[in-house]
Write a protein that holds these residues in place. Structure first.
Motif, PDB file in Angstrom:
ATOM      1  N   PHE A  38       0.834  -1.211   0.000  1.00 34.23           N
ATOM      2  CA  PHE A  38       0.000   0.000   0.000  1.00 34.23           C
ATOM      3  C   PHE A  38       0.867   1.258   0.000  1.00 34.23           C
ATOM      4  O   PHE A  38       0.635   2.188  -0.785  1.00 34.23           O
ATOM      5  N   VAL A  39       1.879   1.270   0.853  1.00 37.00           N
ATOM      6  CA  VAL A  39       2.764   2.438   0.944  1.00 37.00           C
ATOM      7  C   VAL A  39       3.558   2.618  -0.349  1.00 37.00           C
ATOM      8  O   VAL A  39       3.676   3.738  -0.872  1.00 37.00           O
ATOM      9  N   VAL A  40       4.079   1.519  -0.882  1.00 34.73           N
ATOM     10  CA  VAL A  40       4.870   1.609  -2.110  1.00 34.73           C
ATOM     11  C   VAL A  40       4.008   2.092  -3.274  1.00 34.73           C
ATOM     12  O   VAL A  40       4.466   2.855  -4.132  1.00 34.73           O
ATOM     13  N   GLY A  41       2.743   1.664  -3.312  1.00 29.06           N
ATOM     14  CA  GLY A  41       1.836   2.134  -4.358  1.00 29.06           C
ATOM     15  C   GLY A  41       1.651   3.639  -4.318  1.00 29.06           C
ATOM     16  O   GLY A  41       1.676   4.315  -5.357  1.00 29.06           O
ATOM     17  N   GLY A  42       1.478   4.181  -3.127  1.00 31.38           N
ATOM     18  CA  GLY A  42       1.357   5.631  -2.992  1.00 31.38           C
ATOM     19  C   GLY A  42       2.635   6.346  -3.371  1.00 31.38           C
ATOM     20  O   GLY A  42       2.609   7.377  -4.049  1.00 31.38           O
ATOM     21  N   LEU A  43       3.781   5.793  -2.954  1.00 28.40           N
ATOM     22  CA  LEU A  43       5.072   6.407  -3.288  1.00 28.40           C
ATOM     23  C   LEU A  43       5.341   6.362  -4.790  1.00 28.40           C
ATOM     24  O   LEU A  43       5.928   7.290  -5.357  1.00 28.40           O
ATOM     25  N   PHE A  44       4.891   5.299  -5.443  1.00 28.38           N
ATOM     26  CA  PHE A  44       5.069   5.173  -6.889  1.00 28.38           C
ATOM     27  C   PHE A  44       4.325   6.292  -7.619  1.00 28.38           C
ATOM     28  O   PHE A  44       4.868   6.926  -8.540  1.00 28.38           O
ATOM     29  N   LEU A  45       3.081   6.559  -7.210  1.00 30.73           N
ATOM     30  CA  LEU A  45       2.328   7.646  -7.838  1.00 30.73           C
ATOM     31  C   LEU A  45       2.945   8.998  -7.517  1.00 30.73           C
ATOM     32  O   LEU A  45       2.967   9.904  -8.373  1.00 30.73           O
ATOM     33  N   ARG A  46       3.472   9.144  -6.311  1.00 31.98           N
ATOM     34  CA  ARG A  46       4.145  10.413  -5.970  1.00 31.98           C
ATOM     35  C   ARG A  46       5.375  10.608  -6.849  1.00 31.98           C
ATOM     36  O   ARG A  46       5.662  11.726  -7.290  1.00 31.98           O
ATOM     37  N   LEU A  47       6.093   9.540  -7.118  1.00 34.76           N
ATOM     38  CA  LEU A  47       7.273   9.635  -7.980  1.00 34.76           C
ATOM     39  C   LEU A  47       6.880  10.049  -9.393  1.00 34.76           C
ATOM     40  O   LEU A  47       7.538  10.900 -10.012  1.00 34.76           O
ATOM     41  N   LEU A  48       5.801   9.452  -9.907  1.00 34.18           N
ATOM     42  CA  LEU A  48       5.328   9.842 -11.234  1.00 34.18           C
ATOM     43  C   LEU A  48       4.908  11.308 -11.247  1.00 34.18           C
ATOM     44  O   LEU A  48       5.204  12.048 -12.189  1.00 34.18           O
ATOM     45  N   ASP A  49       4.197  11.721 -10.200  1.00 34.62           N
ATOM     46  CA  ASP A  49       3.765  13.113 -10.110  1.00 34.62           C
ATOM     47  C   ASP A  49       4.961  14.064 -10.097  1.00 34.62           C
ATOM     48  O   ASP A  49       4.909  15.163 -10.644  1.00 34.62           O
TER      49      ASP A  49
END
Length: 267
Positions: free
Chosen positions: A84-95
């Motif tokens: 769950f945390v990595v999924g959020g961090l992945f989208l933050r990285l894309l952003d």
């Protein structure tokens, strides 16, 4: 018939379905001349409700059940929390790395004034369609594996839910593009193309889980974390940025309940 039972093929079909829903929503640009703020707020709120419900019932709950039924010595909550945390961090990285903007333009994301506003708006929606495709692929792969609470009907319910929220999402992109000066044809094309990443990422998500089944609880939770990031970072702020906050909030509740019913009744 073997082809239709292949989870990668099922994920591809589901991704194409959700893309077609975006295409349908984008076609609204041919019916309306301008963006209606109340309509847009309601659509954003509805989409947020669908994605929140889908994140729990279609992704997190099956992830926990699969982790509990596995032979791993890790506590069941650990892979789900990590994913769950990595999924959020992945989208933050894309952003952070992809230049884009949002309708409300107040998110403080990565920006690049060398690109037209309409291009950056298109990139924002495209980025946030990626986790939806991944969620589809992971859900169909999880159903084929057969462990945990993931089922084929549940994956189909997820596809229906994402498709429903893609209809307003398509119009929420094409209508502002038209209002910003693009022709109706160009606005429609950009609106529907924003979701072309969904069938691609659906196939990637399904293939990854089937190759390495041990990542399933991580993958399910990853997709949920990425979707929740989109809800909190984009959909809710933009639905509340107009003078129709109550309508948007009620639409969120309606979207949540509809997706919950779809998933529980079909799953």
């Amino acid at each position: 018939m073997a082809l239709f039972s292949n989870p990668i093929f099922q994920a591809l079909i589901a991704g194409i379905f959700t893309w077609l829903c975006t295409l349908f929503g984008s076609s609204f640009v041919f019916l309306f001349k301008e963006v209606n703020d109340r309509f847009l707020a309601i659509m954003q709120g509805f989409a947020a409700g669908v994605m929140i419900a889908a994140s729990f019932w279609s992704l997190l709950a099956p992830a926990l059940e699969y982790a509990e039924s596995s032979s791993s010595s890790l506590p069941a909550w650990l892979p789900v929390a990590v994913g769950f945390v990595v999924g959020g961090l992945f989208l933050r990285l894309l952003d952070y790395t992809v230049p884009h903007t949002h309708l409300s333009e107040d998110h403080g994301d990565s920006d690049n004034r060398k690109l037209p506003k309409t291009t950056m708006l298109f990139l924002a929606v495209t980025i946030h369609n990626i986790p939806e495709g991944l969620a589809l692929g992971v859900a169909f792969a999880a159903a084929s594996i057969g462990n945990g609470g993931a089922t084929l009907t549940g994956a189909i319910a997820l596809a229906i839910g994402i498709g429903l929220q893609n209809i307003p999402e398509g119009s929420a992109l094409s209508l502002p593009l038209y209002a910003d000066g693009r022709t109706k044809r160009k606005a429609f094309q950009m609106g529907q193309l924003s979701a072309i990443v969904e069938p691609v990422s659906a196939v990637i998500g399904a293939a990854a889980v089937l190759v390495v089944q041990e990542i399933l609880p991580y993958a399910l939770a990853f997709a949920a974390g990425a979707m929740i990031f989109v809800v909190v970072e984009q959909l809710i702020p933009e639905s509340q940025s107009s003078n129709h906050t109550d309508d948007a909030t009620l639409a969120l509740i309606g979207g949540f309940v509809l997706m919950m019913i779809l998933d529980v009744a079909l799953g």
